[in-house]
Design a protein around this motif. Structure first.
Motif, PDB file in Angstrom:
ATOM      1  N   ASN A 187     -31.609  31.438 -20.868  1.00  0.00           N
ATOM      2  CA  ASN A 187     -31.098  30.216 -20.254  1.00  0.00           C
ATOM      3  C   ASN A 187     -30.503  30.555 -18.900  1.00  0.00           C
ATOM      4  N   TYR A 188     -30.315  29.514 -18.066  1.00  0.00           N
ATOM      5  CA  TYR A 188     -30.040  29.760 -16.653  1.00  0.00           C
ATOM      6  C   TYR A 188     -29.021  28.753 -16.118  1.00  0.00           C
ATOM      7  N   LEU A 189     -28.433  29.132 -14.991  1.00  0.00           N
ATOM      8  CA  LEU A 189     -27.498  28.277 -14.266  1.00  0.00           C
ATOM      9  C   LEU A 189     -27.830  28.381 -12.786  1.00  0.00           C
ATOM     10  N   GLY A 190     -27.834  27.261 -12.062  1.00  0.00           N
ATOM     11  CA  GLY A 190     -28.147  27.319 -10.648  1.00  0.00           C
ATOM     12  C   GLY A 190     -27.556  26.159  -9.871  1.00  0.00           C
ATOM     13  N   SER A 191     -27.454  26.348  -8.559  1.00  0.00           N
ATOM     14  CA  SER A 191     -26.950  25.282  -7.703  1.00  0.00           C
ATOM     15  C   SER A 191     -27.892  24.097  -7.666  1.00  0.00           C
ATOM     16  N   ASP A 192     -29.203  24.353  -7.774  1.00  0.00           N
ATOM     17  CA  ASP A 192     -30.162  23.259  -7.763  1.00  0.00           C
ATOM     18  C   ASP A 192     -31.437  23.681  -8.467  1.00  0.00           C
ATOM     19  N   ALA A 193     -32.339  22.719  -8.628  1.00  0.00           N
ATOM     20  CA  ALA A 193     -33.585  22.969  -9.349  1.00  0.00           C
ATOM     21  C   ALA A 193     -34.496  23.922  -8.596  1.00  0.00           C
ATOM     22  N   ALA A 195     -33.677  26.657  -7.059  1.00  0.00           N
ATOM     23  CA  ALA A 195     -33.330  28.034  -7.431  1.00  0.00           C
ATOM     24  C   ALA A 195     -33.927  28.417  -8.779  1.00  0.00           C
ATOM     25  N   LEU A 196     -34.035  27.438  -9.668  1.00  0.00           N
ATOM     26  CA  LEU A 196     -34.477  27.728 -11.038  1.00  0.00           C
ATOM     27  C   LEU A 196     -35.972  27.506 -11.246  1.00  0.00           C
ATOM     28  N   ALA A 197     -36.668  27.021 -10.233  1.00  0.00           N
ATOM     29  CA  ALA A 197     -38.056  26.578 -10.404  1.00  0.00           C
ATOM     30  C   ALA A 197     -38.964  27.604 -11.070  1.00  0.00           C
ATOM     31  N   PRO A 198     -38.952  28.894 -10.682  1.00  0.00           N
ATOM     32  CA  PRO A 198     -39.859  29.838 -11.348  1.00  0.00           C
ATOM     33  C   PRO A 198     -39.404  30.241 -12.742  1.00  0.00           C
ATOM     34  N   LEU A 199     -38.152  29.919 -13.065  1.00  0.00           N
ATOM     35  CA  LEU A 199     -37.589  30.313 -14.357  1.00  0.00           C
ATOM     36  C   LEU A 199     -37.772  29.225 -15.404  1.00  0.00           C
ATOM     37  N   SER A 200     -37.582  27.962 -14.986  1.00  0.00           N
ATOM     38  CA  SER A 200     -37.646  26.868 -15.946  1.00  0.00           C
ATOM     39  C   SER A 200     -37.897  25.553 -15.223  1.00  0.00           C
ATOM     40  N   GLN A 201     -38.734  24.722 -15.832  1.00  0.00           N
ATOM     41  CA  GLN A 201     -38.922  23.352 -15.362  1.00  0.00           C
ATOM     42  C   GLN A 201     -38.070  22.375 -16.166  1.00  0.00           C
ATOM     43  N   ARG A 202     -37.471  22.850 -17.263  1.00  0.00           N
ATOM     44  CA  ARG A 202     -36.632  21.998 -18.111  1.00  0.00           C
ATOM     45  C   ARG A 202     -35.187  22.211 -17.706  1.00  0.00           C
ATOM     46  N   ILE A 203     -34.592  21.185 -17.096  1.00  0.00           N
ATOM     47  CA  ILE A 203     -33.256  21.328 -16.538  1.00  0.00           C
ATOM     48  C   ILE A 203     -32.378  20.149 -16.932  1.00  0.00           C
ATOM     49  N   ALA A 204     -31.081  20.354 -16.840  1.00  0.00           N
ATOM     50  CA  ALA A 204     -30.099  19.290 -17.028  1.00  0.00           C
ATOM     51  C   ALA A 204     -29.084  19.387 -15.904  1.00  0.00           C
ATOM     52  N   TYR A 205     -28.710  18.253 -15.370  1.00  0.00           N
ATOM     53  CA  TYR A 205     -27.728  18.207 -14.296  1.00  0.00           C
ATOM     54  C   TYR A 205     -26.346  17.941 -14.884  1.00  0.00           C
ATOM     55  N   LEU A 206     -25.411  18.840 -14.617  1.00  0.00           N
ATOM     56  CA  LEU A 206     -24.039  18.590 -15.044  1.00  0.00           C
ATOM     57  C   LEU A 206     -23.467  17.415 -14.265  1.00  0.00           C
ATOM     58  N   GLU A 207     -22.698  16.590 -14.937  1.00  0.00           N
ATOM     59  CA  GLU A 207     -22.057  15.458 -14.289  1.00  0.00           C
ATOM     60  C   GLU A 207     -20.636  15.825 -13.858  1.00  0.00           C
ATOM     61  N   GLU A 208     -20.046  14.957 -13.079  1.00  0.00           N
ATOM     62  CA  GLU A 208     -18.745  15.242 -12.485  1.00  0.00           C
ATOM     63  C   GLU A 208     -17.718  15.588 -13.562  1.00  0.00           C
ATOM     64  N   GLY A 209     -17.079  16.761 -13.410  1.00  0.00           N
ATOM     65  CA  GLY A 209     -16.065  17.203 -14.352  1.00  0.00           C
ATOM     66  C   GLY A 209     -16.594  17.980 -15.544  1.00  0.00           C
ATOM     67  N   SER A 236     -38.171  19.214 -13.895  1.00  0.00           N
ATOM     68  CA  SER A 236     -37.811  19.249 -12.477  1.00  0.00           C
ATOM     69  C   SER A 236     -38.989  18.898 -11.589  1.00  0.00           C
ATOM     70  N   GLY A 237     -40.201  19.290 -11.984  1.00  0.00           N
ATOM     71  CA  GLY A 237     -41.371  18.981 -11.167  1.00  0.00           C
ATOM     72  C   GLY A 237     -41.466  19.783  -9.888  1.00  0.00           C
TER      73      GLY A 237
END
Length: 607
Positions: A187-193, A195-209, A236-237
């Protein structure tokens, strides 16, 4: 600004972390670093300057480990030195951070009073010490982070790892974007999609807080009250291929040349050619009831909004207020009921603009946003999402995002005019036809590239340059000056041409080139009159106009740039091309870093 990537992998992660940082270079940075957790040890490599410096360090001193975090830093607290570069290590904690901890000084004083020592000037190290202190008091890592987060004031995205738990990566966001990537046994963490594109296309955006606890097997997300929450997992596409320059020397040059295509793609979403209509995405409010529009943006996006003000008032006859986002909240604006607040941002994460959006929402305004990232914070908080389709823009100086914003805003102005009963079917048909011609006009402008390149050596030695325009060409003058400042480091200013007599003409001499944007049309004679005042005082003029305009006024100019003859509606899109190319070629002539100019970041995620 700043970039974060973290990987909990099944194999060595240092190389993939470095690749992720390369994808984040477009955000702007002045130092970088990587840390891994391996066999009960945190190891770290950091370097000032470009990522190649970090790559050389890694080649000489490789990092082992299947767990790690990495960071590109844009300096805020503390100079861009290796000591201030991230990741920061305090006891068992290693941390990376995007943003600003506004109350870091009293927190730092509190920690120093307890005998803790700091090795950097950064606000980030304060967070690491706070978490380390909670660990020393006996809290487990998750509880330690949860205890510290409420004490942090400001804007931040955090990535935290622990010497004692190499299978744990914690992220947290408040006012700065952060994305989780889902893999198979990783699993991964990134500033945006991106950065993660070659690692995963399945992403979730954290919401405020939100904050998140990531292991190789699970992702657990909590809200600011530490309640478990579910955030949607989306595709992410974004291509896993690293965005390349192709046969272009710089990303900026490539992105200038992409404009006809991406503007056409954007307009395709808004023009119904067979019906001769302008269409907008579905909305749950009545556009006809809008009494006033407030446009808020920063930088280049602000100049797109400035052009839109002319269009909205001309076509829809709706009054428009225009604000720089960083000033908007602080002047206590009067926002009347029934108003529409329109926010323009390439990233959809710009801190000032996002804060202004939330202020307008609290004041009862309907929210519309023009963004290039449809999954961004602004997009998710809007009543009306107006996406551009520029694709990833890597060069820090905005080009294709700007012209796509103009395309969307022109379509929006026409749609608003129709909703308000200010535009009949024949007029709308004409607007559709003219907008459809914009990509061809931009292609014709690109054909002038060699002529513009030949002019660049005339401008490059200057210390000061002025840009002049009238009507919608005035914001184009401001944008041209901004582009030149951003990437060539030449001082430049844009002025409404008629304002020259009110002070700026005192600056004119033969060492100050003046770029005049003046397509033939109703404002041409007035603009040329101001241009001639400059020439009478020894000013060296570069005239950007069509064949008719150059024939009428170009004989005494230092140089001319001939543009296609275009309808006034699409002139800002076409004339954006020569001002971008001129700035680009001047910067190349001066040898500056065109794609990553000094001190600048792509996305300004702190105020």
């Amino acid at each position: 600004m700043c970039g974060i990537i973290g990987i909990l992998g099944q194999s060595a992660v240092a190389g993939r972390l470095l690749d992720g940082l390369r994808r984040l270079e477009y955000r702007g940075y002045d130092s970088a670093g990587i840390a891994t957790v391996h066999d009960g040890v945190i190891e770290r490599r950091r370097a000032e300057g470009k990522l190649n410096n970090l790559a050389e360090r890694l080649a000489a001193e490789p990092l082992a480990g299947n767990s790690g975090i990495a960071h590109t830093r844009w300096a805020t607290h503390g100079a861009p030195t290796e000591d201030n570069a991230h990741p920061h290590i305090v006891d068992d904690v290693v941390i990376v951070h995007n943003g600003i901890i506004e109350n870091f000084k009293p927190l730092r004083d509190e920690l120093i009073a307890e005998g803790r020592e700091f090795l950097s000037q950064t606000d980030t190290e304060v967070v690491a010490h706070l978490i380390a202190r909670e660990l020393a008091r006996g809290l487990p890592p998750r509880d330690a982070v949860a205890a510290v987060l409420p004490r942090l004031h400001g804007a931040f995205a955090l990535g935290v790892m622990f010497r004692s738990e190499p299978d744990l990566l914690i992220g947290a966001r408040l006012g700065a974007p952060l994305t989780v990537g889902y893999g198979e046994g990783e699993n991964y963490l990134g500033s945006d999609a991106i950065a993660l594109a070659p690692l995963s296309q399945r992403i979730a955006y954290l919401e405020e807080g939100d904050w998140v606890a990531i292991t190789r097997a699970r992702v657990e997300i909590f809200d600011r009250d530490n309640r478990p929450v579910t955030r949607p997992i989306v595709e992410s596409g974004i291509s896993g291929q690293l965005v390349e320059k192709g046969n272009h020397r710089h990303f900026m040059q490539k992105e200038i040349y992409e404009q006809p295509v991406v503007v056409a793609q954007t307009l395709r979403s808004y023009l119904r050619r067979l019906e001769n209509k302008v269409a907008l995405p579905d909305m749950d409010f009545d556009l006809a009831g809008v009494k006033r529009v407030t446009i808020v943006a920063c930088g280049t996006s602000f100049y797109a909004g400035m052009v839109a003000k002319y269009w909205f008032e001309q076509f829809a006859r709706v009054p428009v207020d225009l604000d720089v986002a960083s000033e908007f909240r602080y002047r206590q604006p009067v926002l009347e009921p029934g108003g529409l607040a329109l926010f323009v941002s390439q990233s959809g994460e710009t801190a000032d603009t996002l804060a202004a959006l939330r202020h307008a929402r609290a004041e009862g305004q309907t929210i519309a946003v023009v963004v290039n990232v449809p999954t961004s914070s602004m997009a998710r908080e809007a009543d009306l999402l107006l996406p551009t389709h520029a694709g990833p823009e890597i060069g820090v100086a905005s080009t294709k995002a700007f012209t796509c914003q103009l395309a969307v805003l022109a379509a929006f102005a026409a749609n608003l005019a129709r909703a308000k009963g200010r535009m009949d079917a024949d007029e709308e048909k004409e607007i559709v036809a003219q907008l459809a011609e914009a990509p061809a006009a931009m292609n014709a402008a690109l054909a002038r590239d060699e002529a513009i390149e030949a002019i660049a050596p005339l401008i490059a030695p200057a210390r000061d340059v002025l840009y002049l325009g009238r009507g919608p060409d005035y914001p184009m003058a401001l944008e041209g000056a901004l582009k030149l400042k951003e990437i060539s480091y030449i001082h430049a200013e844009g002025y409404a041409a008629g304002e020259m007599k009110h002070g700026p003409i005192a600056l004119i001499d033969d060492a100050v080139p003046v770029i005049v944007i003046a397509p033939s049309g109703p404002l041409f004679d007035k603009t040329v009159s101001n241009m001639q005042e400059v020439q009478a005082r020894g000013g060296k003029v570069v005239l950007i106009s069509d064949a008719e305009g150059i024939a009428a006024a170009g004989d005494k100019c230092l140089a001319t740039i001939e543009m296609p003859c275009v309808h006034p509606l699409i002139a800002p899109l076409a004339y954006a091309v020569p001002v971008q190319l001129l700035a680009y070629h001047v910067a190349v002539a001066k040898g500056t870093d065109v794609d990553q100019p000094r001190n600048l970041a792509k996305s300004v995620t702190v105020e």
